[in-house]
Design a protein around this motif. Sequence first.
Motif, PDB file in Angstrom:
ATOM      1  N   GLY A   1       0.781  -1.276  -0.064  1.00 55.43           N
ATOM      2  CA  GLY A   1       0.047   0.056  -0.144  1.00 55.43           C
ATOM      3  C   GLY A   1       0.857   1.392   0.161  1.00 55.43           C
ATOM      4  N   ARG A   2       2.253   1.129   0.255  1.00 56.20           N
ATOM      5  CA  ARG A   2       3.010   2.287   0.213  1.00 56.20           C
ATOM      6  C   ARG A   2       4.339   2.117  -0.781  1.00 56.20           C
ATOM      7  NH1 ARG A   2       2.636   4.973   6.294  1.00 56.20           N
ATOM      8  NH2 ARG A   2       0.604   5.212   6.349  1.00 56.20           N
ATOM      9  N   VAL A   3       4.861   3.082  -1.241  1.00 61.82           N
ATOM     10  CA  VAL A   3       6.205   2.943  -1.887  1.00 61.82           C
ATOM     11  C   VAL A   3       7.125   3.854  -1.013  1.00 61.82           C
ATOM     12  CG1 VAL A   3       7.578   3.262  -3.929  1.00 61.82           C
ATOM     13  CG2 VAL A   3       5.166   3.078  -4.087  1.00 61.82           C
ATOM     14  N   PRO A   4       8.097   2.883  -0.332  1.00 58.00           N
ATOM     15  CA  PRO A   4       9.119   3.720   0.588  1.00 58.00           C
ATOM     16  C   PRO A   4       9.974   4.759  -0.254  1.00 58.00           C
ATOM     17  CG  PRO A   4       9.715   1.501   0.050  1.00 58.00           C
ATOM     18  CD  PRO A   4       8.420   1.675  -0.447  1.00 58.00           C
ATOM     19  N   PRO A   5      10.568   5.603   0.594  1.00 61.69           N
ATOM     20  CA  PRO A   5      11.440   6.753  -0.118  1.00 61.69           C
ATOM     21  C   PRO A   5      12.385   5.872  -0.875  1.00 61.69           C
ATOM     22  CG  PRO A   5      10.654   7.389   2.120  1.00 61.69           C
ATOM     23  CD  PRO A   5      10.303   5.964   1.916  1.00 61.69           C
ATOM     24  N   GLY A   6      12.762   6.743  -2.012  1.00 56.00           N
ATOM     25  CA  GLY A   6      13.771   6.136  -2.683  1.00 56.00           C
ATOM     26  C   GLY A   6      13.515   4.871  -3.733  1.00 56.00           C
ATOM     27  N   PHE A   7      12.228   4.831  -3.944  1.00 53.82           N
ATOM     28  CA  PHE A   7      11.856   3.595  -4.908  1.00 53.82           C
ATOM     29  C   PHE A   7      10.626   4.312  -5.661  1.00 53.82           C
ATOM     30  CE2 PHE A   7      13.592   1.277  -1.260  1.00 53.82           C
ATOM     31  CZ  PHE A   7      14.160  -0.097  -1.964  1.00 53.82           C
ATOM     32  N   MET A   8      10.555   3.782  -6.806  1.00 52.53           N
ATOM     33  CA  MET A   8       9.582   4.187  -7.784  1.00 52.53           C
ATOM     34  C   MET A   8       8.404   2.977  -7.922  1.00 52.53           C
ATOM     35  SD  MET A   8      10.105   7.361  -8.634  1.00 52.53           S
ATOM     36  CE  MET A   8       9.059   7.556 -10.181  1.00 52.53           C
ATOM     37  N   GLY A   9       7.290   3.166  -7.254  1.00 53.58           N
ATOM     38  CA  GLY A   9       6.310   2.264  -7.529  1.00 53.58           C
ATOM     39  C   GLY A   9       5.111   2.612  -8.671  1.00 53.58           C
ATOM     40  N   GLU A  10       4.321   1.753  -9.215  1.00 53.69           N
ATOM     41  CA  GLU A  10       3.422   1.852 -10.128  1.00 53.69           C
ATOM     42  C   GLU A  10       2.147   1.587  -9.760  1.00 53.69           C
ATOM     43  OE1 GLU A  10       3.614   0.384 -13.949  1.00 53.69           O
ATOM     44  OE2 GLU A  10       5.306  -0.832 -13.553  1.00 53.69           O
ATOM     45  N   LYS A  11       1.083   2.384  -9.668  1.00 54.34           N
ATOM     46  CA  LYS A  11      -0.474   1.779  -9.346  1.00 54.34           C
ATOM     47  C   LYS A  11      -0.696   0.516  -9.765  1.00 54.34           C
ATOM     48  CE  LYS A  11      -5.286   3.089  -8.752  1.00 54.34           C
ATOM     49  NZ  LYS A  11      -6.284   4.131  -9.238  1.00 54.34           N
ATOM     50  N   LEU A  12      -1.087  -0.641  -8.901  1.00 52.42           N
ATOM     51  CA  LEU A  12      -1.554  -1.716  -9.481  1.00 52.42           C
ATOM     52  C   LEU A  12      -2.893  -2.101  -9.348  1.00 52.42           C
ATOM     53  CD1 LEU A  12      -0.266  -4.658 -10.355  1.00 52.42           C
ATOM     54  CD2 LEU A  12      -0.163  -5.280  -8.151  1.00 52.42           C
ATOM     55  N   VAL A  13      -3.546  -2.103  -7.979  1.00 52.06           N
ATOM     56  CA  VAL A  13      -5.031  -2.376  -8.025  1.00 52.06           C
ATOM     57  C   VAL A  13      -5.521  -1.228  -6.733  1.00 52.06           C
ATOM     58  CG1 VAL A  13      -6.576  -4.130  -6.866  1.00 52.06           C
ATOM     59  CG2 VAL A  13      -4.406  -4.655  -8.482  1.00 52.06           C
ATOM     60  N   THR A  14      -6.580  -0.988  -6.793  1.00 55.65           N
ATOM     61  CA  THR A  14      -7.460  -0.187  -5.767  1.00 55.65           C
ATOM     62  C   THR A  14      -8.212  -1.459  -5.238  1.00 55.65           C
ATOM     63  OG1 THR A  14      -7.415   1.688  -7.151  1.00 55.65           O
ATOM     64  CG2 THR A  14      -8.894   1.656  -5.107  1.00 55.65           C
TER      65      THR A  14
END
Length: 312
Positions: free
Chosen positions: A164-177
């Motif tokens: 549910g969160r992307v930690p600092p220093g990482f790049m995440g993309e939305k997957l599922v709501t």
Amino acid sequence: MKQATNTSAAVAIAENKVTLEQWRALLAVIDAGGYAKAAELLNKSQSAVSYAISQLETALDVKVFHLQGRKAVPTPAGELLYRRAKQLLEQAGRLEKSAACLSVHVEPLVKIAADIIIPPIFILQCLEIFAKAFPDTRVEIFESVLSGTEDALLQRQVDLAIGGRVPPGFMGEKLVTVMMHGVASPVHPLLQLGRPVNHEDMRQHRQIIVRDSGQYRRRTEGWQEADQRWTVSHIKTSIDAIRMGLGYAWLPDAYTHDDIAAGRLKYLPVEVGSAREVTTYLTFADRDFAGPATRHLAEVLKENLPKMCSFS
């Protein structure tokens, strides 16, 4: 007779007298029930299929078919060789896939952390799809809750993470709501009030909470102000407790959908905040250095999880 057939076949294989194409011809003739249909199946001429079978029989010194009218019927030796040939060709196919993977430097192991807010069965179904393309890549799954997913990334324990969160220093993309609702057993006192439930009502009854699996357990989600709380380690345990009427909880619809439809659970008629949305993200530990298996798994997850989690 069977022992002689086994011995001659083993010698022929060891001496490379029988080719994979000849074994394929044997399987095709038996599966198709004749030479003509086998030729269509293999996209070869009937004479080529007949010649392959003749060469196989010569190499093994055994008759694999006898004719009944126009139909080629396998002999007992042919039936035995059919079973062995099927295993041989399956192994050859796996070997070819393994060689192809090695040629493009496929990683032998992919590790993924997946927050159990998404049912593990959905992750396994995605892995089933992934395994068809990368059958020799091992997979380790870390089932996590809340900050446990972030810890797995920060500590470089995994290659991919769903949380549910992307930690600092990482790049995440939305997957599922993920949609979540407050639920309880139909016999729970909160569902006997005959009116919308407010915060004071909920404070007087037991809430079932799923424990944060992070090292420091630093996160909480949803209503947490009930005077009575039971904490468990997995959503499935929470559901069992709720079915027994031991408390209420906010749970993902993917877990409660069947119970709601069957009447085993009901939504809490909360005045405010009965439903909430949690956005989950797919995050690479290091996208630039991710191998082909990791990248492919990410694509499988992105393509399939949104459909699996939809209950509209």
